[in-house]
Design an enzyme around this catalytic site. Structure first.
Site, PDB file in Angstrom:
ATOM      1  N   TYR A  53       0.838  -1.220   0.000  1.00 47.27           N
ATOM      2  CA  TYR A  53       0.000   0.000   0.000  1.00 47.27           C
ATOM      3  C   TYR A  53       0.862   1.256   0.000  1.00 47.27           C
ATOM      4  CZ  TYR A  53      -3.949  -3.028   0.098  1.00 47.27           C
ATOM      5  OH  TYR A  53      -4.855  -3.983  -0.271  1.00 47.27           O
ATOM      6  N   GLN A  86     -15.894   1.941  -5.406  1.00 45.54           N
ATOM      7  CA  GLN A  86     -15.134   0.790  -4.897  1.00 45.54           C
ATOM      8  C   GLN A  86     -13.649   1.156  -4.848  1.00 45.54           C
ATOM      9  OE1 GLN A  86     -16.717  -3.125  -6.762  1.00 45.54           O
ATOM     10  NE2 GLN A  86     -17.306  -1.509  -8.186  1.00 45.54           N
ATOM     11  N   ASN A  87     -13.322   2.308  -5.428  1.00 45.78           N
ATOM     12  CA  ASN A  87     -11.918   2.704  -5.532  1.00 45.78           C
ATOM     13  C   ASN A  87     -11.419   3.270  -4.213  1.00 45.78           C
ATOM     14  OD1 ASN A  87     -12.242   1.988  -8.192  1.00 45.78           O
ATOM     15  ND2 ASN A  87     -12.488   4.085  -8.924  1.00 45.78           N
ATOM     16  N   VAL A  88     -10.164   3.062  -3.969  1.00 43.27           N
ATOM     17  CA  VAL A  88      -9.567   3.595  -2.729  1.00 43.27           C
ATOM     18  C   VAL A  88      -8.784   4.871  -3.034  1.00 43.27           C
ATOM     19  CG1 VAL A  88      -9.535   1.360  -1.560  1.00 43.27           C
ATOM     20  CG2 VAL A  88      -7.570   2.023  -2.977  1.00 43.27           C
ATOM     21  N   ASP A  89      -8.747   5.247  -4.347  1.00 43.39           N
ATOM     22  CA  ASP A  89      -8.070   6.508  -4.672  1.00 43.39           C
ATOM     23  C   ASP A  89      -8.992   7.675  -4.309  1.00 43.39           C
ATOM     24  OD1 ASP A  89      -8.882   5.701  -8.044  1.00 43.39           O
ATOM     25  OD2 ASP A  89      -9.754   7.389  -6.963  1.00 43.39           O
ATOM     26  N   HIS A 104     -14.649   0.350  -0.181  1.00 44.33           N
ATOM     27  CA  HIS A 104     -13.516  -0.535   0.121  1.00 44.33           C
ATOM     28  C   HIS A 104     -12.378   0.187   0.815  1.00 44.33           C
ATOM     29  CE1 HIS A 104     -15.110  -3.240  -3.344  1.00 44.33           C
ATOM     30  NE2 HIS A 104     -15.826  -3.342  -2.230  1.00 44.33           N
ATOM     31  N   THR A 176     -16.610  -0.859 -13.716  1.00 43.50           N
ATOM     32  CA  THR A 176     -16.491  -1.957 -12.752  1.00 43.50           C
ATOM     33  C   THR A 176     -16.920  -3.255 -13.421  1.00 43.50           C
ATOM     34  OG1 THR A 176     -17.240  -2.885 -10.638  1.00 43.50           O
ATOM     35  CG2 THR A 176     -18.784  -1.424 -11.772  1.00 43.50           C
ATOM     36  N   SER A 177     -16.175  -4.322 -13.104  1.00 47.17           N
ATOM     37  CA  SER A 177     -16.502  -5.637 -13.685  1.00 47.17           C
ATOM     38  C   SER A 177     -17.695  -6.254 -12.957  1.00 47.17           C
ATOM     39  CB  SER A 177     -15.286  -6.565 -13.553  1.00 47.17           C
ATOM     40  OG  SER A 177     -14.986  -6.725 -12.158  1.00 47.17           O
TER      41      SER A 177
HETATM   42  N1  APR Z   1     -13.101   3.338 -18.752  1.00 51.83           N
HETATM   43  C1  APR Z   1     -14.111   2.649 -18.152  1.00 51.83           C
HETATM   44  N2  APR Z   1     -14.011   1.361 -17.759  1.00 51.83           N
HETATM   45  C2  APR Z   1     -12.839   0.738 -18.000  1.00 51.83           C
HETATM   46  C3  APR Z   1     -11.731   1.371 -18.608  1.00 51.83           C
HETATM   47  C4  APR Z   1     -11.901   2.733 -18.997  1.00 51.83           C
HETATM   48  N3  APR Z   1     -10.921   3.426 -19.596  1.00 51.83           N
HETATM   49  N4  APR Z   1     -10.711   0.474 -18.696  1.00 51.83           N
HETATM   50  C5  APR Z   1     -11.170  -0.682 -18.140  1.00 51.83           C
HETATM   51  N5  APR Z   1     -12.446  -0.527 -17.736  1.00 51.83           N
HETATM   52  C6  APR Z   1     -13.332  -1.503 -17.090  1.00 51.83           C
HETATM   53  C7  APR Z   1     -13.020  -2.966 -17.393  1.00 51.83           C
HETATM   54  O1  APR Z   1     -13.639  -3.353 -18.600  1.00 51.83           O
HETATM   55  C8  APR Z   1     -13.637  -3.646 -16.177  1.00 51.83           C
HETATM   56  O2  APR Z   1     -15.023  -3.946 -16.393  1.00 51.83           O
HETATM   57  O3  APR Z   1     -13.165  -1.373 -15.698  1.00 51.83           O
HETATM   58  C9  APR Z   1     -13.517  -2.602 -15.075  1.00 51.83           C
HETATM   59  C10 APR Z   1     -12.448  -2.934 -14.058  1.00 51.83           C
HETATM   60  O4  APR Z   1     -12.846  -4.094 -13.379  1.00 51.83           O
HETATM   61  P1  APR Z   1     -11.937  -4.595 -12.149  1.00 51.83           P
HETATM   62  O5  APR Z   1     -10.501  -4.552 -12.542  1.00 51.83           O
HETATM   63  O6  APR Z   1     -12.544  -5.877 -11.682  1.00 51.83           O
HETATM   64  O7  APR Z   1     -12.135  -3.464 -11.039  1.00 51.83           O
HETATM   65  P2  APR Z   1     -13.361  -3.303 -10.062  1.00 51.83           P
HETATM   66  O8  APR Z   1     -14.648  -3.728 -10.706  1.00 51.83           O
HETATM   67  O9  APR Z   1     -13.293  -1.929  -9.518  1.00 51.83           O
HETATM   68  O10 APR Z   1     -13.008  -4.354  -8.874  1.00 51.83           O
HETATM   69  C11 APR Z   1     -13.889  -4.346  -7.761  1.00 51.83           C
HETATM   70  O11 APR Z   1     -12.388  -5.817  -6.587  1.00 51.83           O
HETATM   71  O12 APR Z   1     -10.261  -6.377  -6.123  1.00 51.83           O
HETATM   72  C12 APR Z   1     -11.366  -5.768  -5.611  1.00 51.83           C
HETATM   73  O13 APR Z   1     -11.413  -4.132  -3.973  1.00 51.83           O
HETATM   74  C13 APR Z   1     -11.082  -4.331  -5.310  1.00 51.83           C
HETATM   75  O14 APR Z   1     -12.565  -2.460  -5.538  1.00 51.83           O
HETATM   76  C14 APR Z   1     -12.024  -3.579  -6.226  1.00 51.83           C
HETATM   77  C15 APR Z   1     -13.102  -4.598  -6.515  1.00 51.83           C
END
Ligand code: APR
Length: 229
Positions: A53, A86-89, A104, A176-177
């Site tokens: 971190y 969900q972002n920590v930034d 988170h 977010t995925s």
């Molecule tokens: N603009 C918008 N979305 C984007 C971009 C972009 N430029 N680039 C990538 N993405 C999308 C991807 O297609 C994906 O669906 O952002 C999403 C990122 O998904 P993850 O990497 O799974 O991130 P997130 O959904 O925030 O993860 C949730 O998981 O690991 C834990 O605590 C962590 O908060 C996080 C949580």
């Protein structure tokens, strides 16, 4: 004023140069979750987790909000906006969003490892004081730890976030995925018929009656959506 809830994930910060978690070059590719982001990882090797971190804070220092963050903040001119991230930034706050709920945790904060949510022991780090030294103690004498919700820990802000979604007239989901619960389940709290707009270049859900998918990046998608709202 109509209410908008914006649920965001790592994708909204991708254009600011911060890695997402599950894309091909994602953070969990380089650093296995079980070593840096679970409660057990913290218990097992707090120095390693603490270093991870410290490293992420260094990356955050170089990051600036992008148009996606800024256009979300601009929604406040016409709507009552709550950002549930969900972002920590802290890029939503830096872009001017005034009501941000972190599900988170927050990278720039550290806390007691015995009493995580006790505000007396939560400290906000600053750009010239980013690192926590190995073994550094919190005010209650416990090991100082990142104010991050590790996998396996409770998500205290989920009730507050769900209550906001229940009141929303419009919901926007960006970057977010939808792979991690309870955050991924939040859209279920929207009143029936509430329009939901999902912005993601590789969406993981398909459009249905009130779910509109904009298969674009955060900035471009928010430019398109802002013109529609
Ligand atoms: N603009 C918008 N979305 C984007 C971009 C972009 N430029 N680039 C990538 N993405 C999308 C991807 O297609 C994906 O669906 O952002 C999403 C990122 O998904 P993850 O990497 O799974 O991130 P997130 O959904 O925030 O993860 C949730 O998981 O690991 C834990 O605590 C962590 O908060 C996080 C949580």
């Amino acid at each position: 004023m109509k209410k908008i809830v914006v649920l965001t994930g790592a994708g909204i910060s991708a254009e600011s140069g911060l890695s997402t978690f599950r894309d091909e070059d994602g953070l969990w590719e380089q650093h296995p979750v079980e070593r840096v982001a679970t409660h057990e990882a913290w218990e097992r090797d707090p120095v390693y987790v603490n270093d991870f971190y410290n490293m992420l804070r260094g990356k955050l220092l170089a990051a600036k909000p992008n148009d996606g963050h800024r256009l979300v903040a601009d929604l406040e001119k016409k709507y009552q906006v709550t950002v549930v991230t969900q972002n920590v930034d802290n890029l939503h706050e830096m872009a001017g969003s005034t009501h941000v709920i972190h599900l988170h945790g927050e990278l720039m904060k550290v806390c007691s490892s015995r009493d995580v949510d006790n505000p007396h022991f939560i400290k906000t780090l600053t750009p010239d004081n980013l690192e926590v030294a190995p073994g550094e103690k919190a005010g209650d004498g416990s090991l100082l730890r990142p104010y991050i919700v590790f996998f396996g820990e409770a998500v205290p802000n989920i009730e507050k976030a769900a209550a906001e979604v229940m009141e929303a007239d419009i919901m926007i989901i960006i970057g977010t995925s939808l792979a991690v619960y309870p955050a991924a389940g939040l859209m279920r709290f929207a009143k029936p018929g509430t329009p939901i707009y999902l912005i993601d270049p590789r969406p993981t859900v398909s459009a249905k009656q009130n779910l509109h998918v904009i298969a674009k990046g955060a900035s471009e998608g928010m430019r398109e959506l802002s013109a529609m709202l």
